[in-house]
Design a protein around this motif. Structure first.
Motif, PDB file in Angstrom:
ATOM      1  N   ASN A   2       1.260   3.156  -9.287  1.00  0.00           N
ATOM      2  CA  ASN A   2       2.457   2.324  -9.136  1.00  0.00           C
ATOM      3  C   ASN A   2       2.792   2.167  -7.667  1.00  0.00           C
ATOM      4  O   ASN A   2       2.586   3.074  -6.856  1.00  0.00           O
ATOM      5  N   VAL A   3       3.301   0.960  -7.317  1.00  0.00           N
ATOM      6  CA  VAL A   3       3.554   0.586  -5.928  1.00  0.00           C
ATOM      7  C   VAL A   3       4.980   0.093  -5.792  1.00  0.00           C
ATOM      8  O   VAL A   3       5.461  -0.688  -6.630  1.00  0.00           O
ATOM      9  N   LEU A   4       5.644   0.554  -4.751  1.00  0.00           N
ATOM     10  CA  LEU A   4       6.992   0.082  -4.419  1.00  0.00           C
ATOM     11  C   LEU A   4       6.902  -0.702  -3.116  1.00  0.00           C
ATOM     12  O   LEU A   4       6.337  -0.220  -2.139  1.00  0.00           O
ATOM     13  N   ILE A   5       7.461  -1.902  -3.124  1.00  0.00           N
ATOM     14  CA  ILE A   5       7.482  -2.753  -1.933  1.00  0.00           C
ATOM     15  C   ILE A   5       8.924  -2.955  -1.510  1.00  0.00           C
ATOM     16  O   ILE A   5       9.757  -3.408  -2.303  1.00  0.00           O
ATOM     17  N   LEU A  17       1.615 -10.194  -5.469  1.00  0.00           N
ATOM     18  CA  LEU A  17       0.651 -11.059  -6.143  1.00  0.00           C
ATOM     19  C   LEU A  17      -0.783 -10.591  -5.894  1.00  0.00           C
ATOM     20  O   LEU A  17      -1.627 -10.638  -6.797  1.00  0.00           O
ATOM     21  N   SER A  18      -1.056 -10.117  -4.688  1.00  0.00           N
ATOM     22  CA  SER A  18      -2.408  -9.661  -4.352  1.00  0.00           C
ATOM     23  C   SER A  18      -2.761  -8.387  -5.101  1.00  0.00           C
ATOM     24  O   SER A  18      -3.899  -8.216  -5.560  1.00  0.00           O
ATOM     25  N   LEU A  19      -1.803  -7.482  -5.224  1.00  0.00           N
ATOM     26  CA  LEU A  19      -2.048  -6.255  -5.989  1.00  0.00           C
ATOM     27  C   LEU A  19      -2.282  -6.577  -7.457  1.00  0.00           C
ATOM     28  O   LEU A  19      -3.173  -6.005  -8.107  1.00  0.00           O
ATOM     29  N   ASP A  25      -0.783  -3.611 -11.824  1.00  0.00           N
ATOM     30  CA  ASP A  25       0.352  -4.329 -12.405  1.00  0.00           C
ATOM     31  C   ASP A  25       1.686  -3.629 -12.233  1.00  0.00           C
ATOM     32  O   ASP A  25       2.741  -4.253 -12.393  1.00  0.00           O
ATOM     33  N   ASP A  26       1.665  -2.334 -11.949  1.00  0.00           N
ATOM     34  CA  ASP A  26       2.915  -1.565 -11.847  1.00  0.00           C
ATOM     35  C   ASP A  26       3.433  -1.663 -10.415  1.00  0.00           C
ATOM     36  O   ASP A  26       3.246  -0.761  -9.590  1.00  0.00           O
ATOM     37  N   VAL A  27       4.067  -2.799 -10.114  1.00  0.00           N
ATOM     38  CA  VAL A  27       4.549  -3.097  -8.763  1.00  0.00           C
ATOM     39  C   VAL A  27       6.008  -3.539  -8.864  1.00  0.00           C
ATOM     40  O   VAL A  27       6.342  -4.405  -9.670  1.00  0.00           O
ATOM     41  N   THR A  28       6.858  -2.946  -8.040  1.00  0.00           N
ATOM     42  CA  THR A  28       8.274  -3.319  -8.021  1.00  0.00           C
ATOM     43  C   THR A  28       8.702  -3.591  -6.586  1.00  0.00           C
ATOM     44  O   THR A  28       8.378  -2.826  -5.673  1.00  0.00           O
ATOM     45  N   ALA A 154       6.864   6.564  -5.864  1.00  0.00           N
ATOM     46  CA  ALA A 154       5.713   5.706  -6.116  1.00  0.00           C
ATOM     47  C   ALA A 154       4.472   6.302  -5.482  1.00  0.00           C
ATOM     48  O   ALA A 154       4.548   7.113  -4.554  1.00  0.00           O
ATOM     49  N   ASP A 155       3.320   5.871  -5.992  1.00  0.00           N
ATOM     50  CA  ASP A 155       2.051   6.305  -5.409  1.00  0.00           C
ATOM     51  C   ASP A 155       1.847   5.696  -4.027  1.00  0.00           C
ATOM     52  O   ASP A 155       1.259   6.318  -3.144  1.00  0.00           O
TER      53      ASP A 155
END
Length: 421
Positions: A2-5, A17-19, A25-28, A154-155
């Motif tokens: 999972n990724v936090l932006i 979108l690139s991830l 898919d686990d992007v917030t 997040a990772d």
């Protein structure tokens, strides 16, 4: 994973979108504003950025949104041509160069994120605060919105929160305000008669005063088209004022400095007079730093390398950041190695570009013409020879990563995703 932006600007949204395209898919995204609105004026997307957005499946939308730039031309303050070159496909690229409205591009990216990642992918009104490393992951404090007062882990954490980045400030607490170069920018859009071929980006002037214009729309039934303009001058004030794109300017002050800039083929005062609104902004950047990545968090876009708007590269470089980061995360097993590879690829290049922009980048030809022939010239070849002008243009393309042959032949940054069985 999972990724936090942090930040839902052009860089943050393109990263999401690139991830997603890389199978993550686990992007917030946590965004400080409570509503993403089509703010701002025009920006340019160079072919290397258009390639990346096209490979994200947004090529048709971009073509409808922007104007494909045919030519880039530099002039002195008398309207005499110093240098001109084709752009986009006319220059041999496989992709066009587009002039677009920044806010409309942001909405296009936002809509694509919500469609592909889900309605909860963007948390509005939710700025982030400090970040902490916790056992190989990173936790971030949310200081607003429905999650205010909580920490989210997040990772991977990506700081795409702009020139005033909270995550950058945590790592560089003594950095201070952005660096001002003494120039004030007035930016606006106006409906005017097309100039030249109606597809050309022009820059006129020198290091003391300059006017930039490029079309943002096709010519309408009324014979007019929307043109974005930037009028800039070197200020004598000791302080730049607020770095706020929403600060309005007095049109009479702008007109007063450009009253005699009528070139025949372009009436600069008429363009300024036709603007609905003019925004004022100091030209600022950030000093390059020696490190972007701290554990499982890294910086991207203006948070990593805010640069002067020279050479039309700010948004384009953020898009390249996003695609490079997603490619590394999607193809390298270790998060540490992936973030390290991303920084190793992008930081030296953007550092060189930031410093090049401080020395006017490709616009050096305008300053050379001014220094050598301040009253104008009869033959530019006798003032700044072709070989010197071409070298300046080509050197900047090398630094920015959009030499036509190299870009066309470079391997794609799209991550191969296995098909479902």
């Amino acid at each position: 994973m999972n990724v936090l932006i942090a930040g839902a600007g052009i860089g943050g949204l393109t990263t999401a979108l690139s991830l997603h395209a890389a199978g993550i898919d686990d992007v917030t995204l946590y965004e400080s504003v409570s509503e993403i609105r089509p703010l701002g004026v025009g920006i340019n997307l160079l072919p290397h950025a258009v390639r990346e957005l096209t490979e994200l499946g947004l090529g048709d939308e971009l073509a409808e949104l922007g104007v494909a730039t045919s030519t880039l031309s530099y002039f002195n303050r008398h309207g005499q041509q110093i240098w001109t070159e084709p752009r986009g496909r006319a220059a041999g690229y496989h992709w066009p160069q587009y002039s677009v409205h920044r806010g409309r591009l942001q909405l296009l990216l936002r809509d694509a994120v919500l469609e592909r990642l889900g309605a909860d992918a963007i948390r509005l009104g939710s700025p982030v605060g400090d970040a902490r490393s916790e056992g190989g992951r990173t936790s971030v404090a949310v200081v607003g919105g429905p999650d205010a007062g909580t920490r989210v882990t997040a990772d991977v954490v990506i700081g795409a929160d702009g020139i005033h980045s909270a995550l950058r400030r945590q790592q560089y607490p003594d950095e201070g305000a952005p660096v001002w170069n003494g120039l004030i920018l007035w930016r606006g859009t106006a409906r005017v008669r097309p100039y030249l071929d109606g597809l050309t980006m022009i820059m006129a002037g020198d290091a003391m005063q300059k006017f930039v214009a490029y079309p943002l729309s096709a010519v309408g039934d009324d014979g007019l088209q929307t043109v974005n303009f930037i009028a800039e001058y070197r200020s004598e004030d000791p302080e730049p004022g607020a770095s706020d794109w929403n600060r309005g300017a007095d049109p009479s002050a702008v007109l007063g400095r450009f009253a005699d800039w009528d070139f025949g083929w372009l009436d600069v005062p008429a363009v300024i007079s036709a603007a609905d609104e003019i925004l004022e902004y100091p030209m600022v950047d950030r000093d390059p730093v020696e490190r972007w990545t701290f554990g499982s968090q890294t910086l991207l876009g203006d948070a990593a390398h805010a640069m002067y708007p020279i050479g039309s590269n700010g948004a384009s470089q953020a898009i390249i950041d996003a695609r490079t980061l997603a490619f590394q995360v999607g193809t390298v097993d270790s998060i540490d190695d992936a973030l390290g590879a991303y920084e190793a690829e992008r930081r030296p290049r953007t550092t060189a570009l930031t410093l090049s922009n401080r020395s006017m980048g490709p616009e050096q030809v305008m300053q050379l013409a001014y220094e050598r022939a301040p009253g104008g010239f009869g033959d530019i070849e006798l003032v700044v020879p072709y070989a010197e002008r071409a070298e300046i243009a080509n050197r900047y393309k090398q630094a920015a990563g959009f030499v036509p042959e190299l870009l066309n032949e470079r391997a794609s940054l799209t991550v191969p995703v296995p098909a479902d069985d």
